[in-house]
Structure formats: C-alpha cells, structure tokens
Design a protein around this motif. Structure first.
Motif, short mmCIF file in Angstrom:
data_model
loop_
_atom_site.label_atom_id
_atom_site.label_comp_id
_atom_site.label_asym_id
_atom_site.label_seq_id
_atom_site.Cartn_x
_atom_site.Cartn_y
_atom_site.Cartn_z
N ALA A 121 52.61 39.47 82.94
CA ALA A 121 53.64 39.05 81.99
C ALA A 121 54.83 38.44 82.71
O ALA A 121 55.41 37.44 82.26
N LEU A 122 55.22 39.05 83.85
CA LEU A 122 56.33 38.50 84.62
C LEU A 122 56.00 37.11 85.12
O LEU A 122 56.82 36.19 85.06
N THR A 123 54.81 36.94 85.63
CA THR A 123 54.40 35.64 86.16
C THR A 123 54.38 34.58 85.07
O THR A 123 54.73 33.43 85.29
N GLN A 124 53.95 34.99 83.87
CA GLN A 124 53.83 34.04 82.76
C GLN A 124 55.08 34.00 81.88
O GLN A 124 55.06 33.45 80.79
N GLY A 159 60.44 40.50 81.88
CA GLY A 159 61.33 40.41 83.03
C GLY A 159 62.77 40.14 82.63
O GLY A 159 63.10 40.01 81.45
N THR A 160 63.62 40.05 83.63
CA THR A 160 65.04 39.83 83.41
C THR A 160 65.55 38.69 84.29
O THR A 160 64.94 38.37 85.32
N LEU A 161 66.65 38.10 83.88
CA LEU A 161 67.33 37.09 84.69
C LEU A 161 68.82 37.25 84.49
O LEU A 161 69.33 37.11 83.38
N ARG A 167 61.66 28.10 76.12
CA ARG A 167 60.46 28.15 76.97
C ARG A 167 60.09 29.57 77.37
O ARG A 167 58.91 29.83 77.66
N ALA A 168 61.06 30.46 77.46
CA ALA A 168 60.78 31.83 77.91
C ALA A 168 61.53 32.82 77.02
O ALA A 168 62.43 33.52 77.48
N PRO A 169 61.16 32.92 75.75
CA PRO A 169 61.93 33.76 74.82
C PRO A 169 61.84 35.25 75.11
O PRO A 169 62.68 36.01 74.64
N LEU A 170 60.85 35.69 75.88
CA LEU A 170 60.68 37.11 76.13
C LEU A 170 61.39 37.59 77.39
O LEU A 170 61.41 38.78 77.67
N VAL A 171 61.97 36.68 78.14
CA VAL A 171 62.74 37.07 79.32
C VAL A 171 64.12 37.53 78.86
O VAL A 171 64.78 36.86 78.06
N ASP A 172 64.56 38.67 79.38
CA ASP A 172 65.88 39.20 79.03
C ASP A 172 66.92 38.48 79.89
O ASP A 172 67.13 38.81 81.05
N LEU A 173 67.60 37.50 79.29
CA LEU A 173 68.57 36.67 80.01
C LEU A 173 69.98 37.17 79.74
O LEU A 173 70.38 37.34 78.59
#
Length: 320
Positions: free
Chosen positions: A85-88, A92-94, A117-123
């Motif tokens: 999931a992190l790779t794709q 993950g977080t940013l 493009r990356a809605p599941l990353v916690d930004l």
C-alpha cells in the motif's frame, strides 16, 4: 530461529492432509516438501508430522507450531499488504514544510493535484521558513520542504549551507519586483534602474530568516550604495500596506505579486533585475519515501505550469 518458509510448508501439509497435496498447492515437488518438514523437525527437535495411510497427521508439537504459524503467516500477509500500500500510495504519511508565500501560491496547486493522485496518503502541511525547515528535516519531523534559500555552500554568510545529508531539487526562479506608492514620483516609469532609488527608504523582509533581503542588499552595494532600511517584516501584506502609506519602496517576489496587490501601489521592474529567489524542494539525501517521490513529481509539474502562467513573464508589466 525458525524459518517462516518451512512453517508455511507445515501449515499447508496440515490444511491438505498430505505431502503431495501440499506440494501441489505450493508448486513444489513432494520430495521437496518432505525435506522442508524434516529440516523443520530437526530445528525444533521434535516430530511434527506422522505419516499414515490416508496422508499425514500432526503430532502435538505439530499442532502447536501450526496454530502459532497460522497467526504468524497472517500477520506477515498483513504486513506485506501494508508495505504494498505504501509503494502504491494507498497509505502512509507525508509531512511537508513550506514558507508563507509558497503556501499562498504554488503549494495549494500541488496539494490539490497530490490529493487527486494519492487520496489515501495522510498529508500534513507545516508552515516553516527554510531556517526552521532544515533542522526539522534533519530531525525527521518533516519528510520534505519547499524552500526559497540558495543554500549555496560557497557563500560564507549563507545561514543554510547545503550539506551531504540534504538533497536540493531546483524547481524555478521567483523574480523580484519593486513596489512604490501610487503617487510616487517614479510611479509612471514602467522600468526602473536601482540607482534611481538610491535615496529611497526601503521595506524588506528580515534578512536573518529570508534570503530576499540579503540578495537585494548585495545588489544595492554592487550598484554603489547601501540601502536605507526603514522597516523589516516577514509579512508581505504589512510591507505592501506601509508602501501604500508612503513609508518607502519595497521588494516583493512574483509569488506575492501574483496573489494580487493593492490598488494604491504600483509594481515595477528593475533593469537589470534584482537577484531572483531560487525555489527548490529539499529532502533528506538518505531516504525518499514513495509519497515524497510522488509529491516531488507533482511539484515539478506544478512549477512548470506556474512559470508558464507568470503574470510578469511577458515584455509588459501589467500590475499598477
């Protein structure tokens, strides 16, 4: 230490009840499965499987290991899924740092595209000038930052020399312009020379946290005069307000000018132009997460669009 691959073989033998069926499931040969079980039994010092005419049965030790092994394999599968999931960019977080004028200009464009493009990353966005962002990057509190400081290792007076633990990725140059009150004697001159403003009081950003002023003061000295500093503040809105009140001339970057300026000031070019601000992404050189790599690609794309759409990019100045 027990080998997870051999535990997997034992679990399949238990599930299918025979060595041959487990071999077919795993894509092994039946002798290979027998060797894996024999090696595992040697490692634990106990018999794990008892052969019977109908196939294979677990011993008490085998049942203990299979019970624990199934839980271990399930956790490993979850871990592998989380890593994929992190790779794709499915998790993950940013933690992204930015200075104020970046946050009011290119960063919202980058954030919108990144979330698309990356809605599941916690930004998370952290407001930090370069002098604050650098130690946070080194401490692992930020994953990357947008900065506007040259970070030139050849400059002895640079507050942020570039060191091997940080990687600087240039994005674009941010031009600087002169702001004058609308009623100024030079307000109708479309392009000015710095020497024409030698007697003016100046309002600049603070030189210890912002490179804009440091670069400009150097340009003034190259032109043969030391600027008279009337006011220093890192709030460009306040600087524009004091310029409108006639306190003095001001220096603002394109990022600020493109947000829209007041009707009671004019924005003018200098010829030759003052040094521009180098806008760059800064990341740890030792590691770049998939989310950070994706944001860097977004920043490069957004930066190219930003430069192409620059208000002051043509031959004519259109503000003021």
């Amino acid at each position: 230490m027990l080998d997870v691959r051999r535990i997997r073989v034992l679990v399949e033998v238990a599930r299918h009840g025979s060595f041959s069926a487990a071999a077919a499931e795993l894509g092994y040969t039946q002798p290979a499965v027998s060797r894996q079980i024999a090696t595992l039994e040697a490692e634990v010092g106990l018999a794990l499987v008892r052969r019977v005419p109908s196939g294979a049965l677990l011993t008490d030790a085998g049942r203990v290991l299979v019970d624990r092994g199934e839980a271990i394999l399930a956790r490993l599968a979850e871990t592998e899924s989380e890593l994929r999931a992190l790779t794709q960019l499915e998790g993950g977080t940013l933690r992204f740092g930015t200075f104020a004028s970046g946050a009011a200009s290119v960063v919202p464009l980058a954030v919108a595209l990144f979330r698309e493009r990356a809605p599941l990353v916690d930004l998370s966005i952290v407001m930090a000038d370069p002098i604050e962002a650098v130690p946070q990057l080194r401490a692992g509190k930020l994953d990357m930052a947008l900065i506007h400081d040259p970070m030139d290792p050849s400059e002895v007076d640079a507050p942020l020399p570039l060191t091997p633990d940080l990687e600087l990725v240039p994005l674009f140059e941010d031009p600087m312009y002169i702001v004058l009150p609308a009623g100024h004697r030079l307000a109708d001159v479309p392009e000015l020379e710095l020497g024409q403003l030698a007697s003016e009081p100046w309002m600049l950003a603070t030189s210890d946290t912002c490179p804009d002023s440091r670069l400009f003061i150097r340009a003034c000295r190259d032109a043969g005069f030391d600027p008279q500093i009337a006011f220093e503040n890192d709030d460009y809105g306040a600087i524009l307000g004091f310029a409108a009140a006639g306190v003095g001339a001001a220096l603002i970057p394109d990022m600020v000018a493109r947000r829209g300026v007041r009707d009671d000031v004019v924005v003018r070019r200098l010829n030759p132009p003052p040094p521009s601000r180098p806008i760059a992404a800064l990341l740890p050189s030792s590691y770049r997460s998939p989310a950070a790599a994706a944001m860097l690609a977004v920043l490069e794309e957004v930066s190219a669009e930003w430069v192409r759409g620059r208000v002051f990019g043509g031959d004519a100045l259109v503000v003021g």
